[in-house]
Design a protein around this motif. Structure first.
Motif, PDB file in Angstrom:
ATOM      1  N   ALA A  53       0.773  -1.364   0.035  1.00  0.00           N
ATOM      2  CA  ALA A  53      -0.276   0.030  -0.193  1.00  0.00           C
ATOM      3  C   ALA A  53       0.558   1.467  -0.456  1.00  0.00           C
ATOM      4  CB  ALA A  53      -1.301   0.490   1.172  1.00  0.00           C
ATOM      5  N   ALA A  54       2.159   1.360   0.715  1.00  0.00           N
ATOM      6  CA  ALA A  54       2.758   2.304   1.324  1.00  0.00           C
ATOM      7  C   ALA A  54       3.584   2.881  -0.540  1.00  0.00           C
ATOM      8  CB  ALA A  54       3.855   2.604   1.878  1.00  0.00           C
ATOM      9  N   ALA A  55       3.729   1.718  -0.856  1.00  0.00           N
ATOM     10  CA  ALA A  55       4.373   1.741  -2.063  1.00  0.00           C
ATOM     11  C   ALA A  55       3.786   1.814  -3.673  1.00  0.00           C
ATOM     12  CB  ALA A  55       4.998   0.427  -2.260  1.00  0.00           C
ATOM     13  N   ARG A  56       1.934   1.675  -3.000  1.00  0.00           N
ATOM     14  CA  ARG A  56       1.796   2.848  -3.906  1.00  0.00           C
ATOM     15  C   ARG A  56       1.149   3.912  -4.626  1.00  0.00           C
ATOM     16  NH1 ARG A  56      -2.325  -0.146  -7.481  1.00  0.00           N
ATOM     17  NH2 ARG A  56      -4.389   1.448  -7.784  1.00  0.00           N
ATOM     18  N   VAL A  57       1.506   4.647  -2.812  1.00  0.00           N
ATOM     19  CA  VAL A  57       0.979   5.250  -2.539  1.00  0.00           C
ATOM     20  C   VAL A  57       1.979   5.932  -2.499  1.00  0.00           C
ATOM     21  CG1 VAL A  57       0.204   7.358  -1.119  1.00  0.00           C
ATOM     22  CG2 VAL A  57      -1.008   5.000  -0.832  1.00  0.00           C
ATOM     23  N   ARG A  58       3.496   6.217  -2.923  1.00  0.00           N
ATOM     24  CA  ARG A  58       4.738   6.616  -2.550  1.00  0.00           C
ATOM     25  C   ARG A  58       4.858   6.763  -4.562  1.00  0.00           C
ATOM     26  NH1 ARG A  58       6.599   3.826   1.658  1.00  0.00           N
ATOM     27  NH2 ARG A  58       6.260   5.496   3.560  1.00  0.00           N
ATOM     28  N   GLU A  59       5.131   5.872  -5.395  1.00  0.00           N
ATOM     29  CA  GLU A  59       4.626   5.689  -6.707  1.00  0.00           C
ATOM     30  C   GLU A  59       4.061   6.471  -7.149  1.00  0.00           C
ATOM     31  OE1 GLU A  59       4.553   2.651 -10.272  1.00  0.00           O
ATOM     32  OE2 GLU A  59       4.190   2.121  -8.545  1.00  0.00           O
ATOM     33  N   ARG A  60       2.798   7.027  -6.707  1.00  0.00           N
ATOM     34  CA  ARG A  60       1.586   7.511  -7.591  1.00  0.00           C
ATOM     35  C   ARG A  60       1.292   9.568  -7.223  1.00  0.00           C
ATOM     36  NH1 ARG A  60      -3.760   4.651  -9.134  1.00  0.00           N
ATOM     37  NH2 ARG A  60      -3.018   2.774  -9.846  1.00  0.00           N
ATOM     38  N   HIS A  61       2.114   8.772  -5.810  1.00  0.00           N
ATOM     39  CA  HIS A  61       2.448  10.954  -5.065  1.00  0.00           C
ATOM     40  C   HIS A  61       3.214  10.580  -4.500  1.00  0.00           C
ATOM     41  CE1 HIS A  61      -1.646  11.027  -6.283  1.00  0.00           C
ATOM     42  NE2 HIS A  61      -2.467  10.142  -5.513  1.00  0.00           N
ATOM     43  N   PRO A  62       4.785  11.253  -5.336  1.00  0.00           N
ATOM     44  CA  PRO A  62       6.060  11.156  -4.801  1.00  0.00           C
ATOM     45  C   PRO A  62       6.334  11.597  -3.645  1.00  0.00           C
ATOM     46  CG  PRO A  62       6.034  10.980  -7.127  1.00  0.00           C
ATOM     47  CD  PRO A  62       4.588  11.033  -6.469  1.00  0.00           C
ATOM     48  N   GLY A  63       6.186  13.730  -3.618  1.00  0.00           N
ATOM     49  CA  GLY A  63       5.688  14.157  -2.852  1.00  0.00           C
ATOM     50  C   GLY A  63       4.739  14.031  -1.080  1.00  0.00           C
ATOM     51  N   LEU A  64       4.131  13.168  -1.144  1.00  0.00           N
ATOM     52  CA  LEU A  64       3.178  12.412   0.114  1.00  0.00           C
ATOM     53  C   LEU A  64       3.334  12.139   0.804  1.00  0.00           C
ATOM     54  CD1 LEU A  64       0.115  13.556   0.739  1.00  0.00           C
ATOM     55  CD2 LEU A  64      -0.240  11.371  -0.423  1.00  0.00           C
ATOM     56  N   PRO A  65       3.681  12.385   2.179  1.00  0.00           N
ATOM     57  CA  PRO A  65       3.324  11.744   3.646  1.00  0.00           C
ATOM     58  C   PRO A  65       3.341  11.119   3.954  1.00  0.00           C
ATOM     59  CG  PRO A  65       3.009  14.288   4.080  1.00  0.00           C
ATOM     60  CD  PRO A  65       3.443  14.266   2.259  1.00  0.00           C
ATOM     61  N   VAL A  66       3.859   9.563   3.793  1.00  0.00           N
ATOM     62  CA  VAL A  66       2.904   8.654   4.490  1.00  0.00           C
ATOM     63  C   VAL A  66       3.682   7.878   5.125  1.00  0.00           C
ATOM     64  CG1 VAL A  66       2.137   6.251   3.198  1.00  0.00           C
ATOM     65  CG2 VAL A  66       2.403   8.091   1.877  1.00  0.00           C
ATOM     66  N   THR A  67       2.970   7.179   5.813  1.00  0.00           N
ATOM     67  CA  THR A  67       2.818   6.747   7.732  1.00  0.00           C
ATOM     68  C   THR A  67       1.855   4.755   7.451  1.00  0.00           C
ATOM     69  OG1 THR A  67       1.001   7.535   8.902  1.00  0.00           O
ATOM     70  CG2 THR A  67       3.435   8.146   9.162  1.00  0.00           C
ATOM     71  N   ALA A  68       2.451   4.456   7.256  1.00  0.00           N
ATOM     72  CA  ALA A  68       1.623   2.603   7.700  1.00  0.00           C
ATOM     73  C   ALA A  68       1.664   1.929   9.194  1.00  0.00           C
ATOM     74  CB  ALA A  68       2.064   1.847   6.393  1.00  0.00           C
ATOM     75  N   SER A  69       1.134   1.392   9.620  1.00  0.00           N
ATOM     76  CA  SER A  69       0.661   0.695  10.821  1.00  0.00           C
ATOM     77  C   SER A  69      -0.188  -0.222  10.391  1.00  0.00           C
ATOM     78  CB  SER A  69       0.476   1.724  12.023  1.00  0.00           C
ATOM     79  OG  SER A  69      -0.249   2.214  11.858  1.00  0.00           O
ATOM     80  N   ALA A  70       0.424  -1.411  11.517  1.00  0.00           N
ATOM     81  CA  ALA A  70      -0.446  -2.033  11.961  1.00  0.00           C
ATOM     82  C   ALA A  70      -1.705  -2.065  13.386  1.00  0.00           C
ATOM     83  CB  ALA A  70       0.553  -3.801  12.195  1.00  0.00           C
ATOM     84  N   PHE A  71      -2.565  -2.980  13.174  1.00  0.00           N
ATOM     85  CA  PHE A  71      -3.121  -2.707  14.924  1.00  0.00           C
ATOM     86  C   PHE A  71      -4.205  -4.071  15.032  1.00  0.00           C
ATOM     87  CE2 PHE A  71      -6.911  -1.955  17.403  1.00  0.00           C
ATOM     88  CZ  PHE A  71      -6.798  -0.603  17.880  1.00  0.00           C
ATOM     89  N   GLU A  72      -3.240  -4.644  16.152  1.00  0.00           N
ATOM     90  CA  GLU A  72      -3.821  -5.831  16.785  1.00  0.00           C
ATOM     91  C   GLU A  72      -5.249  -5.940  16.999  1.00  0.00           C
ATOM     92  OE1 GLU A  72      -2.364  -9.757  18.431  1.00  0.00           O
ATOM     93  OE2 GLU A  72      -1.360  -7.669  19.037  1.00  0.00           O
ATOM     94  N   GLY A  73      -6.740  -6.100  16.314  1.00  0.00           N
ATOM     95  CA  GLY A  73      -7.673  -5.941  16.534  1.00  0.00           C
ATOM     96  C   GLY A  73      -8.799  -5.740  15.473  1.00  0.00           C
ATOM     97  N   GLY A  74      -9.729  -4.844  15.431  1.00  0.00           N
ATOM     98  CA  GLY A  74     -10.728  -5.295  15.015  1.00  0.00           C
ATOM     99  C   GLY A  74     -10.673  -3.532  13.891  1.00  0.00           C
ATOM    100  N   PRO A  75     -11.763  -3.728  12.778  1.00  0.00           N
ATOM    101  CA  PRO A  75     -10.756  -2.544  12.228  1.00  0.00           C
ATOM    102  C   PRO A  75     -11.653  -0.923  11.976  1.00  0.00           C
ATOM    103  CG  PRO A  75     -12.775  -4.579  10.625  1.00  0.00           C
ATOM    104  CD  PRO A  75     -11.642  -5.223  12.270  1.00  0.00           C
ATOM    105  N   VAL A  76     -12.634  -1.532  12.746  1.00  0.00           N
ATOM    106  CA  VAL A  76     -13.939  -0.634  14.179  1.00  0.00           C
ATOM    107  C   VAL A  76     -12.778   0.317  15.076  1.00  0.00           C
ATOM    108  CG1 VAL A  76     -15.821   0.274  14.589  1.00  0.00           C
ATOM    109  CG2 VAL A  76     -15.583  -1.131  13.056  1.00  0.00           C
ATOM    110  N   GLN A  77     -12.773  -0.224  15.735  1.00  0.00           N
ATOM    111  CA  GLN A  77     -11.654  -0.484  16.958  1.00  0.00           C
ATOM    112  C   GLN A  77     -10.390   0.730  16.035  1.00  0.00           C
ATOM    113  OE1 GLN A  77     -10.792  -2.784  19.525  1.00  0.00           O
ATOM    114  NE2 GLN A  77      -9.354  -1.116  20.785  1.00  0.00           N
TER     115      GLN A  77
END
Length: 271
Positions: A53-77
C-alpha cells in the motif's frame, strides 16, 4: 497523531485499494499526511499488505508523506482510534470485515456511529476527487454537513448541488381529540416553516463565506432517497449528516445514509 492527516483502512482487497487511491488524493488536496492502517489478529501478517500500500502511494504521489501501521484488533476500533483527530477517515464499502462484517453489519455502517470526524466511504468505480460536483443531501439539522460540503466544493473548484429535502417533510397529524383543529393547523405551519428556514439560512450564510462556489439548490416533494441516488451518478462525492439511531451493536446511521452506503454511485461523506 497530531499532524494533519487523512486515515485510510486497507486489507489487500480491491475495494480497499480503491479507498487507498482516493484517500491519497484527498490527502494531496488537503496538504495532509496519509495514515495507512491495517487491522489484523496477528501483527506479523500485516507487513506485505502495508508495504504494498505504501509503495503504491509513493509511486503515484512521490511528495506525499505516508505512514503505515498495523493494529492488533478489529477494523472499527482501529479506524476509530486512528481517525480520532484525522481531517478525514476513508474506507471501502466491502472488505475489512470478513464473516464478522456479514454477521454484525459492515465496518462502514458501524464506523459511522463511532467516528468523531468526517468519514468517506468509497463506493463504485474509483473516480478522481477533482472530477464531478459535490452533492449535499440537505436536512433541517445538517449545518455541519453543509459547511463540510461548501469547503469541499471550494477545495476542488467545482459546483455544489444542494438537494433540499425540507419541502418533502410534512409534520405528523396531531390527535384531533386532544388539540383544537385551528391550533393543530397553526402549529403544523410553524413547524414546516421552521424546518425549511434552517437549511436555507445555513446555505445563505455559507454562500457569503464561499462566494467562489457555484451553488445550485433543488427541492423535491417526494422520493428523497431516489433523487439523491440518481444525483450521485455524476458527483465526485455526496455529503450527508450523521443522523442515526441506537442499536444493540452501537449507533447506526439513518435510512437515507444507509441507502447511500449500499447504492450510491460515488463516495459518501458522512459528517
Amino acid at each position: 497523531m497530531t499532524t494533519r492527516h487523512v486515515t485510510v483502512g486497507v486489507d489487500g482487497t480491491l475495494i480497499a485499494v480503491r479507498a487507498l487511491d482516493r484517500a491519497a488524493e484527498e490527502a494531496v488536496l488537503r496538504g495532509a499526511l496519509l495514515d495507512i492502517v491495517y487491522a489484523v489478529p496477528d501483527l506479523d501478517e500485516a507487513g506485505p499488505v502495508l508495504a504494498s500500500a505504501a509503495a503504491r502511494v509513493r509511486e503515484r504521489h512521490p511528495g506525499l508523506p505516508v505512514t503505515a501501521s498495523a493494529f492488533e484488533g478489529g477494523p472499527v476500533q482501529a479506524l476509530a482510534q486512528h481517525g480520532r483527530d484525522a481531517e478525514l477517515t476513508v474506507i471501502g464499502t466491502r472488505g475489512l470485515g470478513g464473516i464478522a462484517g456479514l454477521l454484525f453489519g459492515s465496518v462502514s455502517l458501524r464506523l459511522t456511529g463511532r467516528s468523531r470526524g468526517p468519514l468517506l466511504v468509497v463506493r463504485g468505480n474509483h473516480r478522481s476527487a477533482r472530477r464531478g460536483e459535490v452533492l449535499l443531501g440537505m436536512e433541517s439539522d445538517a449545518a455541519d454537513a453543509a459547511a463540510y460540503a461548501f469547503a469541499e466544493a471550494a477545495r476542488r473548484g467545482v459546483r455544489l448541488s444542494v438537494l433540499d429535502a425540507a419541502a418533502s417533510r410534512r409534520p405528523a397529524p396531531a390527535p384531533l381529540a386532544l388539540i383544537p383543529a385551528d391550533r393543530a393547523r397553526d402549529d403544523a405551519v410553524v413547524r414546516v416553516r421552521t424546518e425549511q428556514a434552517v437549511p436555507r439560512r445555513a446555505v445563505a450564510g455559507l454562500r457569503r463565506r464561499y462566494p467562489q462556489v457555484e451553488v445550485e439548490v433543488r427541492t423535491f416533494d417526494s422520493g428523497r432517497v431516489h433523487s439523491l441516488l440518481e444525483a450521485t451518478r455524476e458527483a465526485a462525492v455526496v455529503v450527508v449528516g450523521a443522523h442515526g439511531h441506537s442499536h444493540r451493536i452501537g449507533p447506526q446511521p439513518g435510512p437515507v445514509t444507509t441507502a447511500l452506503l449500499h447504492h450510491s454511485h460515488c463516495p459518501v461523506a458522512i459528517v
